[in-house]
Design a protein around this motif. Structure first.
Motif, PDB file in Angstrom:
ATOM      1  N   SER A 270      37.264 -48.740  25.064  1.00 54.11           N
ATOM      2  CA  SER A 270      36.071 -49.135  24.318  1.00 54.11           C
ATOM      3  C   SER A 270      35.055 -47.993  24.274  1.00 54.11           C
TER       4      SER A 270
ATOM      5  N   ALA B 217      36.266 -45.573  21.712  1.00 49.50           N
ATOM      6  CA  ALA B 217      36.022 -46.087  20.365  1.00 49.50           C
ATOM      7  C   ALA B 217      34.545 -45.955  20.004  1.00 49.50           C
TER       8      ALA B 217
ATOM      9  N   LEU C  41      39.940 -49.960  19.297  1.00 50.87           N
ATOM     10  CA  LEU C  41      39.431 -51.139  19.983  1.00 50.87           C
ATOM     11  C   LEU C  41      40.419 -52.299  19.911  1.00 50.87           C
TER      12      LEU C  41
END
Length: 125
Positions: free
Chosen positions: A50, A53, A24
């Motif tokens: 994102s 992650a 991130l």
């Protein structure tokens, strides 16, 4: 014997969470580093990173617990009996009326106390 297995799982979870955080952070860094590129391209890239992650973080025990909590919360929200539009409007009107009544009572109280104070201090003219 089971404690060493739990320690390995916990350390693996910590490594996965650290990897997700690092991913991130790298995604945010890349978003600003490539400022000359198209904004749409940078946002899509940041969303993909994102998402990766988040997927990595959800593979850990805390991630699975969070996902279970979210699922349970959604189930509880479905059980709520929401008020109808008419009930909402009526309740809002009652609240607004009570606000006006309390405001008038407080204004009257303030006026009476100010009159008494002026009378006591001799500033009433």
């Amino acid at each position: 014997m089971t404690s060493s297995v739990e320690v390995k799982v916990a350390s693996l979870d910590i490594a996965k969470l650290a990897g997700a955080a690092l991913l991130l952070i790298l995604g945010i860094f890349a978003f600003y580093y490539f400022a000359a590129w198209s904004g749409l391209l940078r946002v899509v890239g940041l969303l993909v990173i994102s998402g990766g992650a988040a997927a990595l973080a959800l593979q850990t025990q805390p991630g699975r617990a969070l996902w279970q909590f979210i699922a349970d919360a959604r189930m509880e929200v479905r059980k709520v009996v929401w008020p109808t539009r008419q009930e909402t409007i009526q309740t809002t009107l009652v609240v607004m009326a009570m606000v006006v009544v309390v405001a008038l009572v407080l204004w009257l109280f303030d006026s009476v106390l100010m009159g008494i104070l002026r009378l006591l201090t001799g500033q009433g003219g």
